[in-house]
Design a protein around this motif. Structure first.
Motif, PDB file in Angstrom:
ATOM      1  N   ASP A   1      -4.351   9.938   4.331  1.00  0.00           N
ATOM      2  CA  ASP A   1      -4.958  10.248   3.038  1.00  0.00           C
ATOM      3  C   ASP A   1      -6.124   9.305   2.740  1.00  0.00           C
ATOM      4  OD1 ASP A   1      -3.168  12.326   2.536  1.00  0.00           O
ATOM      5  OD2 ASP A   1      -1.671  10.959   1.702  1.00  0.00           O
ATOM      6  N   LEU A   2      -6.001   8.047   3.166  1.00  0.00           N
ATOM      7  CA  LEU A   2      -7.107   7.104   2.992  1.00  0.00           C
ATOM      8  C   LEU A   2      -8.323   7.579   3.787  1.00  0.00           C
ATOM      9  CD1 LEU A   2      -5.228   3.682   3.286  1.00  0.00           C
ATOM     10  CD2 LEU A   2      -6.144   4.721   1.207  1.00  0.00           C
TER      11      LEU A   2
ATOM     12  N   ASN B   1      -2.110   6.494   5.434  1.00  0.00           N
ATOM     13  CA  ASN B   1      -3.379   6.242   6.118  1.00  0.00           C
ATOM     14  C   ASN B   1      -4.207   7.511   6.295  1.00  0.00           C
ATOM     15  OD1 ASN B   1      -3.093   3.471   6.382  1.00  0.00           O
ATOM     16  ND2 ASN B   1      -2.106   3.596   8.388  1.00  0.00           N
TER      17      ASN B   1
ATOM     18  N   ARG C   1     -11.209   1.806   1.049  1.00  0.00           N
ATOM     19  CA  ARG C   1     -10.176   2.547   0.323  1.00  0.00           C
ATOM     20  C   ARG C   1      -8.823   1.845   0.463  1.00  0.00           C
ATOM     21  NH1 ARG C   1     -10.714   4.357  -3.564  1.00  0.00           N
ATOM     22  NH2 ARG C   1      -8.751   5.488  -3.362  1.00  0.00           N
ATOM     23  N   PHE C   2      -8.560   1.285   1.631  1.00  0.00           N
ATOM     24  CA  PHE C   2      -7.332   0.520   1.839  1.00  0.00           C
ATOM     25  C   PHE C   2      -7.293  -0.661   0.878  1.00  0.00           C
ATOM     26  CE2 PHE C   2      -4.591  -2.622   3.761  1.00  0.00           C
ATOM     27  CZ  PHE C   2      -3.581  -1.897   4.359  1.00  0.00           C
TER      28      PHE C   2
ATOM     29  N   SER D   1       0.845  -1.191   0.000  1.00  0.00           N
ATOM     30  CA  SER D   1       0.000   0.000   0.000  1.00  0.00           C
ATOM     31  C   SER D   1       0.880   1.241   0.000  1.00  0.00           C
ATOM     32  CB  SER D   1      -0.905  -0.014   1.230  1.00  0.00           C
ATOM     33  OG  SER D   1      -1.634   1.188   1.330  1.00  0.00           O
ATOM     34  N   LYS D   2       0.620   2.150  -0.915  1.00  0.00           N
ATOM     35  CA  LYS D   2       1.453   3.342  -1.058  1.00  0.00           C
ATOM     36  C   LYS D   2       0.793   4.600  -0.501  1.00  0.00           C
ATOM     37  CE  LYS D   2       3.877   1.615  -5.168  1.00  0.00           C
ATOM     38  NZ  LYS D   2       3.261   0.273  -5.127  1.00  0.00           N
ATOM     39  N   THR D   3      -0.528   4.592  -0.374  1.00  0.00           N
ATOM     40  CA  THR D   3      -1.237   5.771   0.100  1.00  0.00           C
ATOM     41  C   THR D   3      -1.161   5.862   1.623  1.00  0.00           C
ATOM     42  OG1 THR D   3      -2.789   5.556  -1.746  1.00  0.00           O
ATOM     43  CG2 THR D   3      -3.429   7.003   0.055  1.00  0.00           C
TER      44      THR D   3
ATOM     45  N   ASP E   1      -8.796  -0.935  -2.030  1.00  0.00           N
ATOM     46  CA  ASP E   1      -8.571  -0.448  -3.396  1.00  0.00           C
ATOM     47  C   ASP E   1      -7.117  -0.065  -3.619  1.00  0.00           C
ATOM     48  OD1 ASP E   1     -10.900  -0.841  -4.766  1.00  0.00           O
ATOM     49  OD2 ASP E   1     -11.721   1.147  -4.382  1.00  0.00           O
ATOM     50  N   ASP E   2      -6.456   0.380  -2.570  1.00  0.00           N
ATOM     51  CA  ASP E   2      -5.042   0.723  -2.672  1.00  0.00           C
ATOM     52  C   ASP E   2      -4.190  -0.518  -2.919  1.00  0.00           C
ATOM     53  OD1 ASP E   2      -3.311   2.978  -2.633  1.00  0.00           O
ATOM     54  OD2 ASP E   2      -2.517   2.345  -0.704  1.00  0.00           O
TER      55      ASP E   2
ATOM     56  N   GLN F   1      -9.814  10.500   1.959  1.00  0.00           N
ATOM     57  CA  GLN F   1     -10.577   9.998   0.811  1.00  0.00           C
ATOM     58  C   GLN F   1     -11.925   9.429   1.249  1.00  0.00           C
ATOM     59  OE1 GLN F   1      -7.942   7.201  -1.086  1.00  0.00           O
ATOM     60  NE2 GLN F   1      -6.440   8.773  -1.617  1.00  0.00           N
TER      61      GLN F   1
ATOM     62  N   ASN G   1       1.581  -5.676   4.513  1.00  0.00           N
ATOM     63  CA  ASN G   1       0.642  -4.566   4.703  1.00  0.00           C
ATOM     64  C   ASN G   1      -0.129  -4.640   6.019  1.00  0.00           C
ATOM     65  OD1 ASN G   1       0.748  -3.063   2.018  1.00  0.00           O
ATOM     66  ND2 ASN G   1       0.346  -5.147   1.317  1.00  0.00           N
TER      67      ASN G   1
END
Length: 211
Positions: A11-12, A9, A188-189, A5-7, A191-192, A15, A149
């Motif tokens: 930011d998640l 937390n 969202r996690f 996962s690059k995004t 989808d990341d 979102q 992750n």
């Protein structure tokens, strides 16, 4: 192949809030329906626990699909809560296997149980997006996705602990807003991490095939 996962937390979570903007009422309503049905069944004397599992398994998968649609700013519908009924045995099998595996790991110590729960956390999203995946395969794919992750997802959960403490002060009323927020953030996690699931194409609401 496993994907990290690059995004961030935070930011998640941002979102998730953006995805819920203007749709809090829908999200809260769906979560309340889920809690009333599943929770209501569980308090029935003698048979409540069994009924809670039988009904809760497909509805938990349905809630995952509903949360995914919200997270993606798609046309989420309350009726999606019942989509899992179309694959009842698959949902029930995944629900029971996941609970069994977490329980067995928990027999060792609390920490192995937590790690197992994190490993299997993507199971329901995977079932939502592929109507040919069986219970054990969904759990296996989740383990592959979560390799490397788990700590990040654990930290995402920790970010909600402060809010949970505030919910206690409100006698649980705050959970009405917190639970949808959490579920959409976890979606969202997912989808990341989605490339780790082999870029499974999403299934439109109501189109899942009976397993």
């Amino acid at each position: 192949m496993n994907t990290l996962s690059k995004t961030e937390n935070r930011d998640l979570m941002l979102q998730a809030r953006e995805a819920l903007r203007g749709r809090w009422g829908l999200a809260i309503g769906a979560n309340l329906i889920y809690l009333v049905i599943v929770g209501g069944l569980q308090i029935i004397p003698k048979v409540g626990a069994g009924l809670g599992i039988i009904v809760g398994a497909p509805m938990t998968v349905g809630l995952a699909g509903f949360s995914l649609c919200l997270a993606r700013k798609q046309d989420a519908q309350v009726i999606q809560l019942f989509d899992g009924i179309k694959r009842f045995w698959t949902c029930l099998g995944a629900y029971l296997l996941k609970a069994l595996f977490v329980f067995l790991w928990s027999l060792l110590l609390v920490i192995p149980g937590i790690i197992a729960a994190l490993s299997y956390s993507m199971t329901y999203y995977i079932l939502v997006e592929n109507d040919t995946v069986g219970p054990l395969e969904a759990i296996t794919r989740s383990k592959e996705m979560m390799r490397g992750n788990k700590w990040k997802l654990f930290c995402l959960g920790l970010r909600f602990w402060g809010w949970m403490m505030l919910c206690v002060l409100t006698l649980g009323i705050g959970l009405i807003w917190l639970l949808p927020y959490m579920y959409v953030a976890y979606a969202r996690f997912y989808d990341d991490l989605k490339p780790a699931a082999g870029a499974i194409e999403p299934v439109a609401p109501g189109q899942a095939v009976v397993a």
